[in-house]
Write a protein that holds these residues in place. Structure first.
Motif, PDB file in Angstrom:
ATOM      1  N   SER A  16      20.029 -13.013 -13.781  1.00 14.79           N
ATOM      2  CA  SER A  16      20.665 -12.048 -12.887  1.00 14.79           C
ATOM      3  C   SER A  16      19.984 -12.132 -11.533  1.00 14.79           C
ATOM      4  O   SER A  16      18.775 -12.336 -11.457  1.00 14.79           O
ATOM      5  N   SER A  17      20.756 -11.947 -10.488  1.00 10.27           N
ATOM      6  CA  SER A  17      20.161 -11.927  -9.154  1.00 10.27           C
ATOM      7  C   SER A  17      19.572 -10.547  -8.850  1.00 10.27           C
ATOM      8  O   SER A  17      18.836 -10.383  -7.881  1.00 10.27           O
ATOM      9  N   ARG A  18      19.863  -9.582  -9.694  1.00  8.06           N
ATOM     10  CA  ARG A  18      19.354  -8.211  -9.528  1.00  8.06           C
ATOM     11  C   ARG A  18      17.873  -8.190  -9.880  1.00  8.06           C
ATOM     12  O   ARG A  18      17.468  -8.623 -10.952  1.00  8.06           O
ATOM     13  N   VAL A  19      17.072  -7.668  -8.966  1.00 10.04           N
ATOM     14  CA  VAL A  19      15.632  -7.552  -9.170  1.00 10.04           C
ATOM     15  C   VAL A  19      15.321  -6.100  -9.476  1.00 10.04           C
ATOM     16  O   VAL A  19      15.683  -5.209  -8.710  1.00 10.04           O
ATOM     17  N   GLU A  20      14.670  -5.872 -10.612  1.00 11.86           N
ATOM     18  CA  GLU A  20      14.322  -4.509 -11.004  1.00 11.86           C
ATOM     19  C   GLU A  20      12.873  -4.203 -10.675  1.00 11.86           C
ATOM     20  O   GLU A  20      12.004  -5.065 -10.777  1.00 11.86           O
ATOM     21  N   GLY A  21      12.623  -2.956 -10.325  1.00 10.77           N
ATOM     22  CA  GLY A  21      11.274  -2.485 -10.088  1.00 10.77           C
ATOM     23  C   GLY A  21      10.623  -2.081 -11.396  1.00 10.77           C
ATOM     24  O   GLY A  21      11.207  -2.219 -12.482  1.00 10.77           O
ATOM     25  N   ALA A  22       9.427  -1.544 -11.311  1.00  8.11           N
ATOM     26  CA  ALA A  22       8.647  -1.174 -12.498  1.00  8.11           C
ATOM     27  C   ALA A  22       9.353  -0.137 -13.366  1.00  8.11           C
ATOM     28  O   ALA A  22       9.202  -0.137 -14.585  1.00  8.11           O
ATOM     29  N   GLN A  62      16.777  -0.711  -9.127  1.00  8.15           N
ATOM     30  CA  GLN A  62      17.004  -1.932  -8.370  1.00  8.15           C
ATOM     31  C   GLN A  62      16.022  -1.985  -7.209  1.00  8.15           C
ATOM     32  O   GLN A  62      15.970  -1.080  -6.381  1.00  8.15           O
ATOM     33  N   ALA A  63      15.225  -3.063  -7.165  1.00  4.05           N
ATOM     34  CA  ALA A  63      14.208  -3.227  -6.128  1.00  4.05           C
ATOM     35  C   ALA A  63      14.576  -4.337  -5.158  1.00  4.05           C
ATOM     36  O   ALA A  63      13.875  -4.553  -4.176  1.00  4.05           O
ATOM     37  N   GLY A  64      15.654  -5.065  -5.448  1.00  5.23           N
ATOM     38  CA  GLY A  64      16.069  -6.144  -4.568  1.00  5.23           C
ATOM     39  C   GLY A  64      17.080  -7.042  -5.220  1.00  5.23           C
ATOM     40  O   GLY A  64      17.550  -6.787  -6.334  1.00  5.23           O
ATOM     41  N   THR A  65      17.390  -8.122  -4.516  1.00  5.42           N
ATOM     42  CA  THR A  65      18.351  -9.117  -4.983  1.00  5.42           C
ATOM     43  C   THR A  65      17.902 -10.486  -4.496  1.00  5.42           C
ATOM     44  O   THR A  65      17.447 -10.614  -3.362  1.00  5.42           O
ATOM     45  N   ILE A  66      18.031 -11.481  -5.345  1.00  5.81           N
ATOM     46  CA  ILE A  66      17.816 -12.865  -4.909  1.00  5.81           C
ATOM     47  C   ILE A  66      19.183 -13.415  -4.533  1.00  5.81           C
ATOM     48  O   ILE A  66      20.080 -13.493  -5.371  1.00  5.81           O
ATOM     49  N   LEU A  67      19.344 -13.779  -3.267  1.00  4.93           N
ATOM     50  CA  LEU A  67      20.641 -14.225  -2.769  1.00  4.93           C
ATOM     51  C   LEU A  67      20.811 -15.738  -2.855  1.00  4.93           C
ATOM     52  O   LEU A  67      21.897 -16.227  -3.163  1.00  4.93           O
ATOM     53  N   ALA A  68      19.746 -16.475  -2.549  1.00 10.80           N
ATOM     54  CA  ALA A  68      19.847 -17.935  -2.542  1.00 10.80           C
ATOM     55  C   ALA A  68      18.446 -18.532  -2.594  1.00 10.80           C
ATOM     56  O   ALA A  68      17.469 -17.875  -2.227  1.00 10.80           O
ATOM     57  N   THR A  69      18.376 -19.768  -3.059  1.00 11.85           N
ATOM     58  CA  THR A  69      17.125 -20.526  -3.019  1.00 11.85           C
ATOM     59  C   THR A  69      17.437 -21.948  -2.592  1.00 11.85           C
ATOM     60  O   THR A  69      18.550 -22.440  -2.774  1.00 11.85           O
ATOM     61  N   GLY A 123      15.167  -6.485  -0.400  1.00 12.40           N
ATOM     62  CA  GLY A 123      14.263  -5.603  -1.121  1.00 12.40           C
ATOM     63  C   GLY A 123      12.808  -6.000  -1.044  1.00 12.40           C
ATOM     64  O   GLY A 123      12.360  -6.617  -0.081  1.00 12.40           O
ATOM     65  N   ASP A 124      12.083  -5.662  -2.101  1.00 19.00           N
ATOM     66  CA  ASP A 124      10.634  -5.809  -2.172  1.00 19.00           C
ATOM     67  C   ASP A 124      10.259  -7.214  -2.647  1.00 19.00           C
ATOM     68  O   ASP A 124      10.637  -7.625  -3.739  1.00 19.00           O
ATOM     69  N   LEU A 125       9.500  -7.938  -1.817  1.00 18.40           N
ATOM     70  CA  LEU A 125       9.156  -9.328  -2.139  1.00 18.40           C
ATOM     71  C   LEU A 125       8.274  -9.434  -3.388  1.00 18.40           C
ATOM     72  O   LEU A 125       8.436 -10.354  -4.177  1.00 18.40           O
ATOM     73  N   GLU A 126       7.353  -8.504  -3.586  1.00 17.77           N
ATOM     74  CA  GLU A 126       6.531  -8.571  -4.800  1.00 17.77           C
ATOM     75  C   GLU A 126       7.385  -8.377  -6.049  1.00 17.77           C
ATOM     76  O   GLU A 126       7.184  -9.045  -7.054  1.00 17.77           O
ATOM     77  N   ALA A 127       8.366  -7.494  -5.986  1.00 14.77           N
ATOM     78  CA  ALA A 127       9.289  -7.320  -7.117  1.00 14.77           C
ATOM     79  C   ALA A 127      10.089  -8.596  -7.348  1.00 14.77           C
ATOM     80  O   ALA A 127      10.347  -8.983  -8.499  1.00 14.77           O
TER      81      ALA A 127
END
Length: 126
Positions: free
Chosen positions: A30-36, A40-47, A64-68
């Motif tokens: 999933s591109s959805r980034v979850e926090g602790a 939802q703490a962010g999204t990865i859009l592309a690499t 969102g949050d890069l550490e997440a």
């Protein structure tokens, strides 16, 4: 949308092998980034991955949050597989076998952002 770029110190002369490692990459579930707490703490859009001589660079477009984002990547089977396959080609080992090791390595490998420009940042036409 911000970008992050991380470097890998690699042994030169393995361009075909490294291209194969990333050519077989399995997308994150999933591109959805979850926090602790599961929010939802962010999204990865592309690499994207770039290679020249003894330097490999992975660029990540995210929200969102890069550490997440780093924690999310550390838990993804495809990312873990790439990290495992890269080990023989690294000139400087990376401690990426645990989430904590991956995040610490991610932070150490992160390039400083000098400039980011996108047409998405332009005002909408009138």
């Amino acid at each position: 949308m911000p970008f992050a770029a991380i470097t890998y110190d690699i042994k030169p002369g393995y361009e075909k092998e490294l291209a194969a490692v990333f050519g077989d990459f399995k997308r994150v579930r999933s591109s959805r980034v979850e926090g602790a707490s599961g929010e939802q703490a962010g999204t990865i859009l592309a690499t994207a991955v770039f290679l020249r001589d003894d330097t490999l660079v992975r660029v990540i477009e995210y929200t969102g949050d890069l550490e997440a984002v780093a924690r999310h990547m550390a838990s993804q089977p495809g990312v873990r597989e790439v990290e495992r396959k890269l080990k023989p080609y690294l000139s400087r080992p990376r401690d990426t076998d645990t989430v904590e090791g991956f995040v610490a390595t991610f932070k150490r490998s992160l390039l400083n952002t000098v400039a980011q420009i996108s047409v998405r940042d332009l005002p909408a036409p009138a």
